[in-house]
Design a protein around this motif. Structure first.
Motif, PDB file in Angstrom:
ATOM      1  N   UNK A   6       0.850  -1.187   0.000  1.00 37.03           N
ATOM      2  CA  UNK A   6       0.000   0.000   0.000  1.00 37.03           C
ATOM      3  C   UNK A   6       0.888   1.239   0.000  1.00 37.03           C
ATOM      4  N   UNK A   7       0.780   2.049  -1.027  1.00 41.37           N
ATOM      5  CA  UNK A   7       1.523   3.306  -1.126  1.00 41.37           C
ATOM      6  C   UNK A   7       0.582   4.445  -0.757  1.00 41.37           C
ATOM      7  N   UNK A   8       0.919   5.174   0.296  1.00 46.59           N
ATOM      8  CA  UNK A   8       0.059   6.247   0.771  1.00 46.59           C
ATOM      9  C   UNK A   8       0.557   7.590   0.221  1.00 46.59           C
ATOM     10  N   UNK A   9      -0.262   8.204  -0.607  1.00 50.70           N
ATOM     11  CA  UNK A   9       0.022   9.515  -1.206  1.00 50.70           C
ATOM     12  C   UNK A   9       1.400   9.584  -1.865  1.00 50.70           C
ATOM     13  N   UNK A  10       1.748   8.618  -2.735  1.00 47.67           N
ATOM     14  CA  UNK A  10       3.044   8.684  -3.432  1.00 47.67           C
ATOM     15  C   UNK A  10       3.102   9.913  -4.319  1.00 47.67           C
ATOM     16  N   UNK A  11       4.304  10.466  -4.487  1.00 51.07           N
ATOM     17  CA  UNK A  11       4.433  11.745  -5.175  1.00 51.07           C
ATOM     18  C   UNK A  11       4.925  11.635  -6.618  1.00 51.07           C
ATOM     19  N   UNK A  12       5.607  10.556  -6.959  1.00 49.15           N
ATOM     20  CA  UNK A  12       6.196  10.452  -8.298  1.00 49.15           C
ATOM     21  C   UNK A  12       5.784   9.154  -8.975  1.00 49.15           C
ATOM     22  N   UNK A  13       5.314   9.288 -10.215  1.00 50.52           N
ATOM     23  CA  UNK A  13       4.937   8.101 -10.976  1.00 50.52           C
ATOM     24  C   UNK A  13       6.094   7.147 -11.172  1.00 50.52           C
ATOM     25  N   UNK A  14       7.308   7.685 -11.344  1.00 48.21           N
ATOM     26  CA  UNK A  14       8.482   6.824 -11.531  1.00 48.21           C
ATOM     27  C   UNK A  14       8.686   5.898 -10.338  1.00 48.21           C
ATOM     28  N   UNK A  15       8.455   6.422  -9.143  1.00 52.02           N
ATOM     29  CA  UNK A  15       8.615   5.592  -7.950  1.00 52.02           C
ATOM     30  C   UNK A  15       7.559   4.488  -7.878  1.00 52.02           C
ATOM     31  N   UNK A  16       6.351   4.809  -8.303  1.00 54.53           N
ATOM     32  CA  UNK A  16       5.294   3.794  -8.318  1.00 54.53           C
ATOM     33  C   UNK A  16       5.664   2.674  -9.285  1.00 54.53           C
ATOM     34  N   UNK A  17       6.185   3.046 -10.447  1.00 55.75           N
ATOM     35  CA  UNK A  17       6.607   2.033 -11.417  1.00 55.75           C
ATOM     36  C   UNK A  17       7.736   1.175 -10.893  1.00 55.75           C
ATOM     37  N   UNK A  18       8.703   1.798 -10.211  1.00 54.48           N
ATOM     38  CA  UNK A  18       9.819   1.038  -9.639  1.00 54.48           C
ATOM     39  C   UNK A  18       9.345   0.110  -8.529  1.00 54.48           C
ATOM     40  N   UNK A  19       8.338   0.536  -7.768  1.00 57.32           N
ATOM     41  CA  UNK A  19       7.750  -0.319  -6.733  1.00 57.32           C
ATOM     42  C   UNK A  19       7.121  -1.561  -7.372  1.00 57.32           C
ATOM     43  N   UNK A  20       6.404  -1.367  -8.470  1.00 55.69           N
ATOM     44  CA  UNK A  20       5.770  -2.497  -9.161  1.00 55.69           C
ATOM     45  C   UNK A  20       6.817  -3.508  -9.609  1.00 55.69           C
ATOM     46  N   UNK A  21       7.953  -3.033 -10.113  1.00 56.69           N
ATOM     47  CA  UNK A  21       9.021  -3.944 -10.537  1.00 56.69           C
ATOM     48  C   UNK A  21       9.558  -4.739  -9.354  1.00 56.69           C
ATOM     49  N   UNK A  22       9.773  -4.063  -8.222  1.00 57.60           N
ATOM     50  CA  UNK A  22      10.281  -4.754  -7.033  1.00 57.60           C
ATOM     51  C   UNK A  22       9.293  -5.807  -6.543  1.00 57.60           C
ATOM     52  N   UNK A  23       8.024  -5.477  -6.578  1.00 62.96           N
ATOM     53  CA  UNK A  23       6.998  -6.436  -6.149  1.00 62.96           C
ATOM     54  C   UNK A  23       7.015  -7.683  -7.020  1.00 62.96           C
ATOM     55  N   UNK A  24       7.059  -7.490  -8.330  1.00 63.27           N
ATOM     56  CA  UNK A  24       7.000  -8.641  -9.239  1.00 63.27           C
ATOM     57  C   UNK A  24       8.258  -9.493  -9.127  1.00 63.27           C
ATOM     58  N   UNK A  25       9.389  -8.887  -8.809  1.00 60.83           N
ATOM     59  CA  UNK A  25      10.618  -9.657  -8.584  1.00 60.83           C
ATOM     60  C   UNK A  25      10.407 -10.734  -7.529  1.00 60.83           C
ATOM     61  N   UNK A  26       9.568 -10.432  -6.537  1.00 57.57           N
ATOM     62  CA  UNK A  26       9.385 -11.348  -5.418  1.00 57.57           C
ATOM     63  C   UNK A  26       7.962 -11.894  -5.338  1.00 57.57           C
ATOM     64  N   UNK A  27       7.292 -11.945  -6.490  1.00 54.94           N
ATOM     65  CA  UNK A  27       6.025 -12.663  -6.628  1.00 54.94           C
ATOM     66  C   UNK A  27       4.903 -12.067  -5.790  1.00 54.94           C
ATOM     67  N   UNK A  28       4.863 -10.736  -5.681  1.00 51.47           N
ATOM     68  CA  UNK A  28       3.781 -10.040  -4.987  1.00 51.47           C
ATOM     69  C   UNK A  28       3.086  -9.145  -6.006  1.00 51.47           C
ATOM     70  N   UNK A  29       1.760  -9.229  -6.079  1.00 58.11           N
ATOM     71  CA  UNK A  29       1.054  -8.607  -7.207  1.00 58.11           C
ATOM     72  C   UNK A  29      -0.031  -7.613  -6.827  1.00 58.11           C
ATOM     73  N   UNK A  30      -0.395  -7.523  -5.558  1.00 56.69           N
ATOM     74  CA  UNK A  30      -1.495  -6.633  -5.181  1.00 56.69           C
ATOM     75  C   UNK A  30      -0.959  -5.273  -4.759  1.00 56.69           C
ATOM     76  N   UNK A  31      -1.033  -4.307  -5.666  1.00 53.59           N
ATOM     77  CA  UNK A  31      -0.572  -2.944  -5.416  1.00 53.59           C
ATOM     78  C   UNK A  31      -1.782  -2.048  -5.176  1.00 53.59           C
ATOM     79  N   UNK A  32      -1.772  -1.364  -4.030  1.00 53.40           N
ATOM     80  CA  UNK A  32      -2.847  -0.444  -3.677  1.00 53.40           C
ATOM     81  C   UNK A  32      -2.256   0.951  -3.475  1.00 53.40           C
ATOM     82  N   UNK A  33      -2.912   1.943  -4.026  1.00 55.31           N
ATOM     83  CA  UNK A  33      -2.383   3.304  -3.972  1.00 55.31           C
ATOM     84  C   UNK A  33      -3.448   4.228  -3.391  1.00 55.31           C
TER      85      UNK A  33
END
Length: 232
Positions: A6-33
């Motif tokens: 869960x990302x609370x009030x993220x400020x940069x789209x680039x960071x959200x995209x990088x978070x998604x990559x990190x999640x998928x690296x470790x088999x986690x898929x539920x991203x909530x913003x």
């Protein structure tokens, strides 16, 4: 065990995209913003996510933390800043031993510039802190998510054969708090109106420290409140 980031009030789209990559690296898929600063959808998040664009496409957007965690049974709040709150801390290296083996678990991360506020942290069961150099503990949000997801990866593998009672979800806890606070209001517990918010926060933190509260246990607590309030 299922894991939600869960990302609370993220400020940069680039960071959200990088978070998604990190999640998928470790088999986690539920991203909530929760309330992204630059709105949604966000093209910069898609561009940065590369092979994890499916997580961005399926990310769920919420207007509040309460809504984002409503169906979760256990929540950790990630912060590097010490808080004056009576809430248990867990180091990232110990997460695999601490995390519930079944149920829906969420890990909350705050804003890039100031993290989570105390009200948001009050909704969590525990605080999680990543082991870093004490004199330089600031991490990029995607790096923080990567560390936590890395620690969670083996825990998720272990949880697949573990069985425990169905845990109470946060929307059920919110009904409980509403029931409790209304009953306390009727009984004149909040004698000083200006202190009601602070007292309510303390009460939330007391119950948030109860690990693995099941649905039936929560029903018992609500039954106790009903009896004590003299209602049927």
């Amino acid at each position: 065990m299922s894991i939600s980031i869960i990302l609370v009030a993220p400020q940069m789209g680039e960071n959200i995209g990088a978070v998604a990559r990190a999640m998928k690296n470790f088999d986690i898929y539920d991203l909530r913003i929760v309330d992204p600063r630059d709105g949604w959808p966000n093209e910069k998040a898609v561009s940065m996510s590369v092979g994890a664009a499916d997580l961005i496409a399926n990310a769920r957007i919420f207007g509040s933390v309460i809504d984002a965690i409503s169906d979760l049974s256990y929540v950790y709040a990630a912060t590097a800043t010490p808080r004056d709150m009576n809430k248990e801390y867990v180091f990232s290296r110990d997460l695999i031993e601490d995390i519930p083996k079944t149920g829906k678990v969420g890990i909350m991360f705050g804003r890039e510039n100031c993290g989570l506020n105390n009200q948001e942290i009050s909704y969590a069961n525990k605080i999680i802190t990543i082991d870093t150099n004490l004199s330089f503990s600031s991490l990029n949000i995607a790096h923080s998510v990567a560390v936590i997801c890395y620690e969670l990866f083996p825990a998720r593998m272990q949880s697949r054969s573990y069985v425990q009672p169905t845990l109470a979800e946060n929307d059920e806890l919110e009904y409980f708090y509403e029931h409790l606070f209304n009953s306390l209001e009727e009984r004149k517990f909040f004698r000083v109106p200006e202190k009601r918010e602070k007292m309510s926060l303390k009460i939330r933190n007391i119950f948030a420290r109860i690990d693995n509260l099941s649905k039936t246990e929560l029903q018992t607590l609500r039954g106790i409140i009903t009896v004590l309030s003299g209602k049927k």
